[in-house]
Scaffold this active site. Structure first.
Site, PDB file in Angstrom:
ATOM      1  N   ALA A 278       8.882  39.735  15.089  1.00 25.11           N
ATOM      2  CA  ALA A 278       8.788  39.303  13.692  1.00 25.11           C
ATOM      3  C   ALA A 278       7.595  39.884  12.944  1.00 25.11           C
ATOM      4  O   ALA A 278       7.761  40.601  11.961  1.00 25.11           O
ATOM      5  CB  ALA A 278       8.754  37.770  13.628  1.00 25.11           C
TER       6      ALA A 278
ATOM      7  N   CYS B 100      12.636  30.877  19.161  1.00 23.11           N
ATOM      8  CA  CYS B 100      12.861  29.439  19.011  1.00 23.11           C
ATOM      9  C   CYS B 100      14.255  29.039  19.468  1.00 23.11           C
ATOM     10  O   CYS B 100      14.540  27.865  19.680  1.00 23.11           O
ATOM     11  CB  CYS B 100      12.716  29.013  17.559  1.00 23.11           C
ATOM     12  SG  CYS B 100      11.386  29.830  16.719  1.00 23.11           S
TER      13      CYS B 100
ATOM     14  N   ASN C 173       6.785  35.387   9.781  1.00 17.58           N
ATOM     15  CA  ASN C 173       7.586  36.141   8.816  1.00 17.58           C
ATOM     16  C   ASN C 173       6.965  36.144   7.429  1.00 17.58           C
ATOM     17  O   ASN C 173       7.040  37.135   6.716  1.00 17.58           O
ATOM     18  CB  ASN C 173       9.009  35.583   8.767  1.00 17.58           C
ATOM     19  CG  ASN C 173       9.903  36.276   9.787  1.00 17.58           C
ATOM     20  OD1 ASN C 173      10.429  37.338   9.528  1.00 17.58           O
ATOM     21  ND2 ASN C 173      10.020  35.692  10.962  1.00 17.58           N
TER      22      ASN C 173
ATOM     23  N   ARG D 205       3.758   4.789  -0.980  1.00 18.73           N
ATOM     24  CA  ARG D 205       3.434   3.538  -1.677  1.00 18.73           C
ATOM     25  C   ARG D 205       2.475   2.697  -0.836  1.00 18.73           C
ATOM     26  O   ARG D 205       1.477   2.165  -1.338  1.00 18.73           O
ATOM     27  CB  ARG D 205       4.741   2.771  -1.912  1.00 18.73           C
ATOM     28  CG  ARG D 205       4.843   2.039  -3.209  1.00 18.73           C
ATOM     29  CD  ARG D 205       6.244   1.503  -3.406  1.00 18.73           C
ATOM     30  NE  ARG D 205       6.698   0.706  -2.264  1.00 18.73           N
ATOM     31  CZ  ARG D 205       7.958   0.274  -2.105  1.00 18.73           C
ATOM     32  NH1 ARG D 205       8.882   0.568  -3.002  1.00 18.73           N
ATOM     33  NH2 ARG D 205       8.291  -0.439  -1.059  1.00 18.73           N
TER      34      ARG D 205
ATOM     35  N   ASP E 292       1.892  35.663  15.424  1.00 16.17           N
ATOM     36  CA  ASP E 292       1.253  34.843  16.454  1.00 16.17           C
ATOM     37  C   ASP E 292      -0.072  35.416  16.958  1.00 16.17           C
ATOM     38  O   ASP E 292      -0.831  34.716  17.626  1.00 16.17           O
ATOM     39  CB  ASP E 292       2.188  34.676  17.661  1.00 16.17           C
ATOM     40  CG  ASP E 292       3.456  33.916  17.313  1.00 16.17           C
ATOM     41  OD1 ASP E 292       3.621  33.553  16.128  1.00 16.17           O
ATOM     42  OD2 ASP E 292       4.271  33.678  18.213  1.00 16.17           O
TER      43      ASP E 292
ATOM     44  N   TYR F 181      18.513  10.774  -4.871  1.00  9.77           N
ATOM     45  CA  TYR F 181      19.037   9.542  -4.287  1.00  9.77           C
ATOM     46  C   TYR F 181      20.527   9.381  -4.553  1.00  9.77           C
ATOM     47  O   TYR F 181      20.989   9.498  -5.680  1.00  9.77           O
ATOM     48  CB  TYR F 181      18.316   8.304  -4.851  1.00  9.77           C
ATOM     49  CG  TYR F 181      19.129   7.045  -4.639  1.00  9.77           C
ATOM     50  CD1 TYR F 181      19.340   6.561  -3.354  1.00  9.77           C
ATOM     51  CD2 TYR F 181      19.728   6.375  -5.706  1.00  9.77           C
ATOM     52  CE1 TYR F 181      20.129   5.434  -3.137  1.00  9.77           C
ATOM     53  CE2 TYR F 181      20.508   5.247  -5.493  1.00  9.77           C
ATOM     54  CZ  TYR F 181      20.709   4.784  -4.210  1.00  9.77           C
ATOM     55  OH  TYR F 181      21.486   3.687  -3.990  1.00  9.77           O
TER      56      TYR F 181
ATOM     57  N   SER G   5      13.636  42.416  16.792  1.00 11.26           N
ATOM     58  CA  SER G   5      13.579  41.130  16.112  1.00 11.26           C
ATOM     59  C   SER G   5      14.547  40.123  16.722  1.00 11.26           C
ATOM     60  O   SER G   5      15.754  40.342  16.744  1.00 11.26           O
ATOM     61  CB  SER G   5      13.930  41.371  14.644  1.00 11.26           C
ATOM     62  OG  SER G   5      13.698  40.231  13.894  1.00 11.26           O
TER      63      SER G   5
END
Lengths: 452, 452
Positions: free
Chosen positions: A12, A44, A302, A439, A280, A423, A40
């Site tokens: 990467a 993960c 990246n 909150r 990395d 929502y 490439s």
């Protein structure tokens, strides 16, 4: 003859920068040096390949060397290992393993994307063949062969970080007996202990033998030695994190940073003119703590590479930094974090208030609603958000991104309350769990101010 | 005697403010006047109740009048309709429908949370019994009875907004024949036409008779008249949006705002001292356009009510405004938007660049990955984000929240590229779709600058 960019590292960091630079400056001659045989790919994705969730190794390959050659006219040379950088002479010494020879390659610009490698503590037997890291696609092949081999019954995973947990689950899915050995008192040390606790239950529920506070002391064929006795092991998987591959840069005299990573400035330039790094192998700025940090993540790599590539191509771009976002899935649990944990906040001298709330991923009455726990930290006095951690089930984790953006923007808990988040009953309770946490955090900050 | 707060309106806006005020100032006498028989409930849940996704009407009730009385010592009087406000005499005229009498109720502080009601254009037959709005739980009961009634075969939904689409799908799930009549050229007019197009296909795929560019002209029992002919209808559901219930406020002399909503300041105070408003009856500030807007959403109502309640309770809080976020689900499609659409941006005099990208909700190779389309607008020159729209399948829509926070913080497309969003193969591709869109938008802005 035109200018030449030499790229060290085929994954990467290096290749994405090369592509970007070549797009911007087509006349640039670009030579890419890849030590292994893959360019490439998605590291993960390896746990999902090993676990059988992803079918083919090729699925993890984003772009092959031939594609770089054909589509971007980048001279990618695999099996070519850079062995020294001479900054004064502006050249790289290269070992061509295929032809067993050593070359000198001159450069005008140099891009370092040497990545990182799994940590291998100097324990007896650590270099034995059955002790494997999870890094390259060659590792992936070996791990996949073990996973498919029904004689590989006992797997010991050393280290309870993201990769360790993902690999432990992968081998459980393949029917192995899995023991997870973690030296600390909890898995996922980037979470606070209270947030990691439910993950312990989930791992045990999966059938993983969980040994916390247990360090591996050495390896012999078929066995892992620990202070609490021997554990049988047909295969050992290392999940102890990674260290930057920065020796080449260090030997060349480039300035290093935290954990031995290569120090870069905001444009991804190293301490030497015309020498750049991304991924990395280099460091980043943490936007909350303002410290230099080493984050080994494909996303960060990246983004840094894009910035380096733009600069290499004659443009101007800067990488502002990271806020420490990470996410994973453990069985049905989704786990995410961003910003600073309590441990990290304390280490950086912050005083803070904590909110921890339980809610649901959808409206409480909506079918398929799942539990979610959000923990949030806000700075004492200012109320500025410092970080958040989320543990929950389907639909929980990606909510961390809201906090990641809020941290980047420097929002306070109080400001986060009024964020106009989406929502509808299938997606969220009326008050989004992240907003509920904000909150509570804002109230805690206010209460502390009032009582002070 | 202490101070009295009178609250007009039993739903979110009024009662949430009352609760907040009472918590902060326990000595405050609070009288809540509810016209209907329900206090706090989820109107957004009604389509899911009607469609059978949610089982019980009671599931939608967040808090009953008795709970307000018992837990918060709020004197909630249902069946009490405020009929006039006398600002000089500081009293409200109240019609007690239960006892068929009229009272005068003095107040020190007044909280107006009268909400909104479904738009009913003055068409012949609009007040016939089989023409129903979707607003109160009484509406929900009637709609549910129709949904369960196998003789109710033909349902016509008038209006293709969020509620219209959700109700159309609900009746399809109950086995009805559903025709959706929309006067404009597309459903979901808060999306741009190109983003709404795939939703048309989804609706037709569900079996909904979609009639775009077709306005209802009148109603007679069993039939809806349109310019394109009659449509049989055992039931008509109105989904034409809502209008603020602000007549009482207007008659009292309070200043009105856009679409006849009550004008409030940043503390949710109306134009009169000691008189406050929150929710669907009042206006908000749009943080991108800086205009006053009328947004009728439960989330906004609750946030405004919290702010009003804190101020009523002697504290200080402000509601910064909205960015126009909304989300819904239509069959397997998730649809979300925030900020300004192209239409809205043009109306506000913005020039902008558009990015529209296709990606996936998880890593491309990960099982269960779904398509997602993100459209993003960035202002010409400055590159400031103006809005985004998302259409996709499972895991797509909630990503809009990232853009909502970015809009609130005033980020540019270029700044959004480097947001530290969470990544792991089960959750996202390496470049999050929102970031890909930001990258394209930033490029478009840069290209335009360079060519200009």
């Amino acid at each position: 003859m035109g200018e030449r960019l030499v790229v060290i590292g085929g994954d990467a960091g290096g290749m994405a920068a090369a592509s970007q630079a070549k797009r911007r400056k087509p006349e640039l001659e670009v030579v890419g040096l890849g030590k292994g045989s893959w360019t490439s790919y998605s590291a993960c994705g390896i746990p999902y390949l090993v676990g059988g969730v992803v079918d083919e190794l090729d699925d993890l390959v984003a772009r092959t060397p031939q594609e770089f050659r054909d589509k971007q006219r980048i001279d990618v040379r695999m099996g070519h290992e850079a062995t020294a950088i001479d900054l004064d002479a502006r050249r790289v010494e290269v070992r061509d393993h295929g032809h067993d020879r050593t070359l000198q390659l001159g450069f005008d610009h140099l891009m370092i994307g040497t990545g990182a490698r799994p940590t291998r503590p100097p324990l007896p037997g650590i270099d034995l063949d059955f002790v494997k890291g999870v890094q390259t696609l060659d590792d992936a092949k070996v791990l996949l062969d073990h996973a498919r081999d029904t004689d590989c019954r006992d797997v010991v995973v050393v280290g309870g970080g993201y990769i360790g947990l993902e690999m432990a689950e992968a081998f459980i899915e393949r029917g192995a007996r899995v023991t997870l050995v973690e030296g600390g008192p909890q898995v996922m040390r980037t979470l606070d202990a209270d947030m990691a606790a439910p993950i312990h239950d989930a791992l045990v529920g999966l059938g993983i033998g969980l040994r916390l506070g247990t360090s591996a002391q050495g390896f012999e064929p078929g066995v892992v030695h620990t202070a609490e006795g021997d554990v049988p092991a047909d295969l050992v998987v290392l999940g102890l994190g990674v260290v930057p591959n920065a020796e080449l840069a260090a030997d060349a005299g480039l300035t290093l940073s935290t954990r031995g990573s290569i120090r870069v400035n905001r444009r991804q330039q190293t301490s030497a003119e015309g020498v750049w790094a991304a991924g990395d192998c280099c460091d980043s700025k943490h936007l909350v703590s303002q410290r230099r940090v080493h984050v080994a993540l494909g996303t960060v790599a990246n983004k840094q590479a894009r910035v380096a590539g733009i600069n290499l191509g004659g443009g101007y771009a800067t990488f502002p930094g990271v806020v420490g976002t990470a996410v994973t899935k453990v069985c049905s649990f989704e786990v995410a974090r961003t910003g600073l944990s309590e441990t990290e906040a304390r280490a950086d001298g912050f005083e803070y208030e904590v909110a921890k709330i339980e809610s649901t991923t959808r409206a409480g009455y909506f079918p398929g609603t799942k539990p979610i726990t959000v923990k949030m930290l806000a700075e004492r006095g200012t109320g500025r958000l410092l970080g958040a951690q989320i543990v929950g089930e389907e639909g929980a984790a990606k909510r961390i991104d809201v906090v990641a953006v809020a941290l980047t923007a420097g929002l306070t808990a109080s400001e986060a309350i009024d964020l106009d988040l989406s929502y509808a009953p299938p997606f969220s309770p009326l008050w989004d769990p992240v907003v509920i946490a904000a909150r509570e955090a804002a109230s805690a900050v206010e209460d502390e101010l009032r009582s002070g």
